[in-house]
Write an enzyme that holds these catalytic residues in place. Structure first.
Site, PDB file in Angstrom:
ATOM      1  N   SER A 164      22.104  28.176  56.942  1.00 25.84           N
ATOM      2  CA  SER A 164      22.606  29.495  57.061  1.00 25.84           C
ATOM      3  C   SER A 164      24.071  29.761  57.773  1.00 25.84           C
ATOM      4  O   SER A 164      24.622  28.861  57.979  1.00 25.84           O
ATOM      5  CB  SER A 164      21.634  30.518  57.041  1.00 25.84           C
ATOM      6  OG  SER A 164      22.051  31.967  56.712  1.00 25.84           O
ATOM      7  N   ASP A 235      18.776  31.866  45.508  1.00 19.81           N
ATOM      8  CA  ASP A 235      19.186  32.536  46.739  1.00 19.81           C
ATOM      9  C   ASP A 235      19.622  33.936  46.767  1.00 19.81           C
ATOM     10  O   ASP A 235      20.758  33.930  46.275  1.00 19.81           O
ATOM     11  CB  ASP A 235      20.133  31.802  47.468  1.00 19.81           C
ATOM     12  CG  ASP A 235      20.013  31.780  49.182  1.00 19.81           C
ATOM     13  OD1 ASP A 235      20.232  33.039  49.433  1.00 19.81           O
ATOM     14  OD2 ASP A 235      20.377  30.834  49.931  1.00 19.81           O
ATOM     15  N   HIS A 264      16.432  32.106  49.915  1.00 23.49           N
ATOM     16  CA  HIS A 264      17.015  31.591  51.015  1.00 23.49           C
ATOM     17  C   HIS A 264      16.425  30.857  52.000  1.00 23.49           C
ATOM     18  O   HIS A 264      16.834  30.038  52.487  1.00 23.49           O
ATOM     19  CB  HIS A 264      17.599  32.909  51.717  1.00 23.49           C
ATOM     20  CG  HIS A 264      18.459  32.691  52.839  1.00 23.49           C
ATOM     21  ND1 HIS A 264      19.942  31.929  52.509  1.00 23.49           N
ATOM     22  CD2 HIS A 264      18.723  32.615  53.913  1.00 23.49           C
ATOM     23  CE1 HIS A 264      20.623  31.915  53.611  1.00 23.49           C
ATOM     24  NE2 HIS A 264      19.900  32.179  54.409  1.00 23.49           N
TER      25      HIS A 264
END
Length: 287
Positions: A164, A235, A264
């Site tokens: 991320s 996601d 995610h």
């Protein structure tokens, strides 16, 4: 004299009369803007937690508690988990929420591959001091790499792994200091792209206050390191299309692994055999 006439009398003020009010208003606006920028970045980007909920001890991993200094002497904290000395070491850049204690399960699985891992908290996260910002976190990443170099690790034996927002940190460091390989999981194109997706009205109105941009889309073409992108097809935070866009812009050698149905944060749980098998294949190719 009428009221209308009074409104149209030319107002003549001296330079001294104008100077101090203008300076005062400018200073107030500067302070308000600075506070607003910090508030917007905290709202959009950074969600640190100070308390460590567990350590590698909880999953029976040997580890070294590491304290090191940033360039500005900010004290940073991390863990070094030793693995097989013949295998690479992973420099782990975590996401924008929590702290390193929320990645212990991930450390365990990386260790099962025989990999050593150095994970650290960005400033403002966990036991690391200071306040997070894009330039400061990049600086922290450089010092983490320097810590590994001081332990004798060369770039040929280091893998950068970022998830991320950590993918943006890993990418920046890989451009500056190329490692043996780079693994980006759930990477986004840019903060602007994320803001427009999740807060379209708010970001269009106030996005100019967010200084930290983490513009992976602009940077990734400068990469000179073998790349693996991992992304869940479901996601809900960073759409898989962003990972695919970065893959299309990245130079070769590169590969992408899309985890069918993964959100995610559950990619390495959903299909562990395939997920870690992809890691093994990538590492073998580097060797």
């Amino acid at each position: 004299m009428t009221l209308w006439d009074r409104k149209h009398i030319p107002l003549r003020l001296s330079f001294r009369q104008l100077f101090f009010p203008v300076v005062l208003v400018t200073l107030l606006l500067s302070l308000i803007t600075a506070e607003a920028e910090a508030a917007m970045e905290n709202y959009f980007l950074y969600f640190p937690e100070p308390d460590l909920t567990m350590t590698p001890d909880n999953v029976r991993l040997d580890y070294e508690d590491v304290i090191f200094k940033a360039d500005d002497d900010t004290e940073l904290h991390g863990w070094f988990v030793p693995g097989d000395n013949t295998n690479p070491v992973v420099l782990f850049f975590h996401g924008n929420a929590g702290n390193i204690s929320h990645r212990v399960d991930n450390l365990l699985r990386l260790n099962r591959l025989g990999l050593s891992v150095f994970i650290f908290d960005y400033r403002g996260y966990g036991r690391s001091q200071g306040e997070p910002s894009e330039p400061a976190i990049y600086s922290d990443a450089r010092r983490a790499l320097a810590w590994l170099a001081n332990r004798g690790y060369k770039k040929e034996s280091i893998i950068y792994f970022g998830r991320s927002i950590g993918a943006a940190v890993a990418l920046q460091l890989a451009i500056e200091k190329p490692p043996s390989g780079l693994i980006l999981e759930s990477p986004f194109t840019s903060v602007a792209g994320m803001g427009k997706r999740h807060y379209p009205i708010l970001y269009r109105l106030l996005g100019w206050l967010v200084k930290d941009q983490y513009d992976n889309e602009e940077k990734i073409s400068r990469l000179k390191t073998p790349l693996l992108i991992i992304h869940g097809t479901a996601d809900s935070i960073v759409p898989v299309a962003m990972g695919q866009q970065l893959y299309s812009l990245a130079p070769s050698p590169k590969q992408i692994y899309l985890i069918d149905g993964a959100d995610h944060n559950d990619g390495f749980y959903l299909d562990e055999d395939e997920y870690w098998g992809t890691w093994k294949t990538f590492l073998n190719q580097l060797n």
